[in-house]
Design a protein around this motif. Structure first.
Motif, short mmCIF file in Angstrom:
data_model
loop_
_atom_site.label_atom_id
_atom_site.label_comp_id
_atom_site.label_asym_id
_atom_site.label_seq_id
_atom_site.Cartn_x
_atom_site.Cartn_y
_atom_site.Cartn_z
N VAL A 147 28.80 29.88 32.70
CA VAL A 147 27.72 28.90 32.90
C VAL A 147 27.46 28.15 31.60
CG1 VAL A 147 25.29 28.61 33.49
CG2 VAL A 147 26.70 30.21 34.80
N ALA A 148 27.48 28.87 30.49
CA ALA A 148 27.19 28.23 29.19
C ALA A 148 28.22 27.17 28.84
CB ALA A 148 27.12 29.29 28.09
N THR A 149 29.46 27.34 29.31
CA THR A 149 30.50 26.36 28.99
C THR A 149 30.86 25.48 30.19
OG1 THR A 149 32.21 27.99 29.54
CG2 THR A 149 31.57 27.80 27.22
N ASN A 150 30.20 25.68 31.33
CA ASN A 150 30.59 24.99 32.57
C ASN A 150 32.08 25.16 32.80
OD1 ASN A 150 30.53 23.48 34.89
ND2 ASN A 150 30.37 21.50 33.84
N ALA A 151 32.50 26.42 32.85
CA ALA A 151 33.92 26.76 32.90
C ALA A 151 34.59 26.23 34.16
CB ALA A 151 34.09 28.28 32.82
N GLY A 418 34.63 24.09 26.24
CA GLY A 418 33.44 23.85 25.43
C GLY A 418 33.78 23.34 24.05
N VAL A 419 32.77 22.83 23.37
CA VAL A 419 32.94 22.25 22.04
C VAL A 419 32.91 23.36 20.98
CG1 VAL A 419 31.90 20.71 20.32
CG2 VAL A 419 31.87 20.08 22.75
N GLY A 420 31.94 24.25 21.14
CA GLY A 420 31.81 25.36 20.20
C GLY A 420 31.75 24.88 18.76
N ARG A 421 32.29 25.70 17.86
CA ARG A 421 32.38 25.30 16.46
C ARG A 421 33.72 24.65 16.16
NH1 ARG A 421 29.13 29.35 17.22
NH2 ARG A 421 27.14 29.27 16.14
N LEU A 422 34.73 25.01 16.97
CA LEU A 422 36.09 24.55 16.72
C LEU A 422 36.21 23.03 16.89
CD1 LEU A 422 38.83 25.94 16.12
CD2 LEU A 422 39.22 26.02 18.59
N LYS A 423 35.57 22.48 17.92
CA LYS A 423 35.75 21.06 18.22
C LYS A 423 34.54 20.22 17.80
CE LYS A 423 39.38 21.28 21.44
NZ LYS A 423 40.03 20.60 22.56
N GLN A 424 33.53 20.86 17.24
CA GLN A 424 32.33 20.13 16.83
C GLN A 424 32.67 18.92 15.95
OE1 GLN A 424 30.75 20.29 13.47
NE2 GLN A 424 29.51 18.60 14.30
N PRO A 425 33.62 19.05 15.00
CA PRO A 425 33.89 17.89 14.15
C PRO A 425 34.43 16.68 14.90
CG PRO A 425 34.76 19.91 13.14
CD PRO A 425 34.35 20.26 14.54
N VAL B 186 37.30 14.94 36.46
CA VAL B 186 36.62 16.02 37.18
C VAL B 186 36.03 17.03 36.19
CG1 VAL B 186 36.98 17.94 38.77
CG2 VAL B 186 38.02 15.72 39.24
N LYS B 187 36.74 17.25 35.09
CA LYS B 187 36.29 18.23 34.11
C LYS B 187 35.97 17.54 32.78
CE LYS B 187 39.15 22.17 35.60
NZ LYS B 187 40.44 22.85 35.28
N ASP B 188 34.80 17.80 32.25
CA ASP B 188 34.44 17.26 30.94
C ASP B 188 33.23 18.04 30.44
OD1 ASP B 188 33.93 15.89 28.64
OD2 ASP B 188 33.60 13.94 29.59
N VAL B 189 33.41 18.82 29.40
CA VAL B 189 32.30 19.63 28.90
C VAL B 189 31.99 19.31 27.44
CG1 VAL B 189 32.66 21.48 30.55
CG2 VAL B 189 33.81 21.60 28.34
N ALA B 190 32.34 18.09 27.02
CA ALA B 190 32.10 17.71 25.63
C ALA B 190 30.67 17.20 25.47
CB ALA B 190 33.11 16.65 25.20
N GLY B 191 29.80 18.04 24.94
CA GLY B 191 28.39 17.66 24.78
C GLY B 191 27.57 18.11 25.98
N LEU B 192 26.26 17.89 25.90
CA LEU B 192 25.36 18.31 26.98
C LEU B 192 25.67 17.54 28.27
CD1 LEU B 192 22.05 18.38 24.89
CD2 LEU B 192 23.50 20.33 25.52
N SER B 193 25.27 18.13 29.39
CA SER B 193 25.56 17.54 30.70
C SER B 193 24.58 16.40 31.01
CB SER B 193 25.44 18.61 31.79
OG SER B 193 26.29 19.69 31.53
N LEU B 194 24.66 15.33 30.22
CA LEU B 194 23.69 14.25 30.35
C LEU B 194 23.82 13.51 31.67
CD1 LEU B 194 23.65 12.82 26.73
CD2 LEU B 194 22.15 14.51 27.78
N THR B 195 25.06 13.38 32.16
CA THR B 195 25.24 12.72 33.46
C THR B 195 24.37 13.40 34.51
OG1 THR B 195 27.53 12.24 32.86
CG2 THR B 195 26.95 12.04 35.18
N LYS B 196 24.46 14.73 34.55
CA LYS B 196 23.70 15.48 35.56
C LYS B 196 22.19 15.39 35.29
CE LYS B 196 27.26 17.44 37.72
NZ LYS B 196 27.61 17.10 39.11
N LEU B 197 21.80 15.28 34.03
CA LEU B 197 20.37 15.14 33.72
C LEU B 197 19.81 13.83 34.26
CD1 LEU B 197 17.79 16.12 32.22
CD2 LEU B 197 18.63 14.88 30.21
#
Lengths: 461, 461
Positions: A147-151, A418-425, B186-197
């Motif tokens: 859920v935290a990563t929308n896996a 997810g972005v995590g720390r690895l892809k944050q930059p 279909v899949k994109d988890v880069a950043g918060l789920s603003l679309t859904k917000l």
């Protein structure tokens, strides 16, 4: 240890149940990394192994009172470093909160975050129901992390991703309050869609302590087609034609380096000369599935497949799916890896795969590409010898170039990990400054002190 | 008119294309109400009929510079007063932005907010595709409004709600910046789920100027079962058993007052002595649908149905669905109505329906109940004589009691229509102070001046 840290540990121990707080460095070690294996992982002040929502609240309250960082973690199977520990932080582990309650009347599961995805699937199946999302790691990843990563996973091409199954949750906010969002209802539009906002927020907005998941009737036994292609373009053109004309329940891609790694590990007789292989399933009723797979087979032939193998036997089909699922560990046997998760709109899949091959050649780095091709989500695995500094350096440069390429093709830097720390930059390059600032405003509104998973998704302040 | 208002109008006219700004009171009148028909609707300063994202940006920028409220509106078919005009505000109408582009290769639609739901469905169908969400108002409601309210409909019981089909959007923020959220992936988890917000945010966080919708293969012609019941409990027990054992593509409920209103309007021969009627469809492959409908028919028999009528003819089935869709206008012929939208977990549907009957009896107010029963979402219609002040008063008291009942049963005050201005006073009772405060923090973070649709969802400050 400085005194505020010691005081905080004393208060954690005083407020939490016995055996909930770990401070022994050796015992804490297992809680410092996820599967991103960040070499820069810090040493936490303490690990709290919460047993209930109240434990999480007590921990977050103390963290808030002392301005201490909290790193939530589930099963530690994350691939983007979202659970990498920080010096002086509290690691808040949900691994002991594993209750699962299935409610057949409403087709829902009420699940604590530490339960494994496979355990939820099994509990649902025991009631004749199905929880679709299926990350390759489903046997050892937690629902909280999902859920935290929308896996995502393999069935998402037809059945969608985790957020499509989350109806509600209990979440502990940055000030220690617990709130219930959504609930056991398919429709609810009262107030902002906060449930959906917390899905995929990677522990940066709150700590999820319970989720309500939607279940569906069981999947039918699938028919499976395995098609090999002499060229990458033949395979990616076939993917585009298949997604346009049919609706498979799985559409996976492996390139030659991946096929060879899997064959080396399994000896199952895969075509190691093929440039790429597709594993395709249809899970409709048998007659409908047979017709759909026949269309797909013809598309593969039209796109120059060198070999098609078809089976209506679900177990035999599952063997190919398992081969696909073990691709990452199989490639890992060849060296250290940097795992990518870039996604593009399907019509750009061919450009992405060819572009990655070019990056591989330019930097002389093996890049094995596997993909949830049906939704354009690829996992290029960059392989390097950890003892070879120059090669490691080249791999890291290539890693960034793969993300740059995905962005240039209208894609995303992370489809499901997810972005995590690895892809944050790389997040700002993808989102742009305006959308990043929008993300930051929400983060700041919900976690003004910045204590929740600092450095994940958002740059450390 | 005071001078700041006149100045703002001058600037709107100067910055926007010819014939975009309406200030003539008679011409503005059509833009003051939605279908909630709020008697307290105000008189706006101007109506802007935007033609493109840039027009929306220019309007919002001028509003922000002058602290002027902006009321976004689509087709004006909203039922909760989300588009009710305010004195001195700018009504920002998206009704001229109606472009639809279907992309068959990726099964997506790129749609401007003013396009009608039915137009999107038709454009998708022309390419052999389907956009499922189907509010009863689909022929005259806009996609922008559907996204703004996370609209539902009849097929949601199987196919989900609007948010499940929104992959991305362009939105104009409270400061006039336009941003792209999500995208054709279909899949994109880069950043918060603003679309859904932003889905379901009812114009309080930004103004949506384009959406990217996911399309699916066409629905198969359904098999339809119409079952009458001599008791309310028989019908609601059947609903629970049906949703537990099968997966219909439609499961609608009408009680006796609704049946009688529809029969009076259609003369189609409905059983006006029945306490309730269910309209059920299965859209699986014909053989599978026949088997599923047979199970459902047996459930209806087990729960005391007085009559079951089954048809595999899609057109004949559609006649019953149209009867159901016209229930609201049919009941409206009997007086003024207050339209409810409460939802409960399915096992509480019987308690809700019986409780509403008790509220109806206690206050001597006709309440016709129709429901998307399969997802627990009901539309009690409270009927009163607008000339009878005492009756109107009783109807308003009963209206509140229905929401209180839904909350007590673990339900929501709005399943698919939105909070708007009509239900804003009940939102805190439903959410509780903590979740309301969480909503307000996000609202404040994204619209610090509070200029976007003030009074909708959130209390006016």
């Amino acid at each position: 240890m400085h005194s505020t840290g010691a005081l905080l540990i004393d208060r954690l121990i005083a407020e939490l149940p016995t055996d909930t707080v770990i401070t022994d460095p050796a015992s804490m070690d297992a809680y410092r990394w996820d599967r991103a294996n960040d070499p820069n992982a810090g040493t936490p002040l303490a690990v709290v192994r919460a047993t209930c929502t109240e434990d999480v609240q007590a921990t977050v309250r103390l963290a808030a009172a002392t301005g201490t960082a909290v790193i939530p973690r589930g099963a530690g199977s994350g691939l983007s470093g979202g659970s990498t520990a920080m010096d002086g932080a509290i690691v808040l582990s949900l691994d002991r909160m594993r209750e699962i309650r299935i409610e057949p009347a409403t087709r829902m599961a009420v699940v604590q975050p530490g339960a494994f995805n496979a355990e939820v699937k099994a509990a649902a199946a025991a009631q004749g129901l199905w929880y679709p999302p299926d990350p390759s790691s489903f046997e050892f990843c937690s629902i909280g992390g999902n859920v935290a990563t929308n896996a995502g996973g393999l069935c998402c091409v037809k059945y969608g991703v985790t957020t499509d199954y989350v109806l509600g949750m209990t979440v502990v906010l940055a000030d220690g309050r617990a709130v219930n969002l959504g609930g056991p209802r398919v429709k609810d539009v009262a107030g902002l869609s906060l449930t959906k906002l917390f899905v995929g927020s990677e522990g940066t907005l709150g700590v999820i302590t319970e989720v309500i998941l939607r279940l569906v009737p069981p999947q039918k036994p699938p028919t499976t087609l395995v098609a090999s292609f002499p060229t990458l373009t033949g395979a990616t053109d076939a993917v585009l034609a298949i997604t346009r004309a049919t609706r498979p329940s799985m559409l996976e891609f492996m390139d030659r380096p991946t096929i060879r790694a899997v064959e080396a590990a399994t000896r199952m007789g895969l075509d190691t000369d093929a440039a790429a292989m597709l594993v395709i399933q249809s899970d409709d009723d048998p007659a409908v599935a047979a017709a759909e797979i026949a269309i797909i087979e013809q598309i593969c032939i039209d796109n120059g497949t060198s070999e098609c193998y078809l089976t209506a036997d679900a177990d035999e089909g599952e063997a190919f799916v398992q081969a696909r699922r073990m691709a990452i560990p199989a490639v890992e046997k060849q060296g250290s890896i940097l795992l990518e998760d870039v996604g593009v709109p399907i019509p750009r899949l061919g450009d992405l795969v060819l572009g990655i091959a070019a990056i591989s050649a330019e930097h002389d780095i093996t890049i094995a590409v596997l993909a949830h091709a049906g939704d354009g989500n690829t996992h290029p695995l960059l392989v390097f010898d950890p003892a070879d500094d120059a090669q490691r350096q080249r791999a890291h440069v290539a890693y960034g170039e793969v993300m740059d390429l995905a962005i240039a093709l209208g894609g995303t830097i992370t489809g499901e990990h997810g972005v995590g720390r690895l892809k944050q930059p790389w997040l700002e390059d993808y989102l742009g400054p305006d959308v990043l600032e929008l993300n930051e405003r929400i983060k700041h509104a919900l976690d003004p002190q910045g204590i929740l998973n600092p450095g994940a998704v958002f740059a450390r302040r």
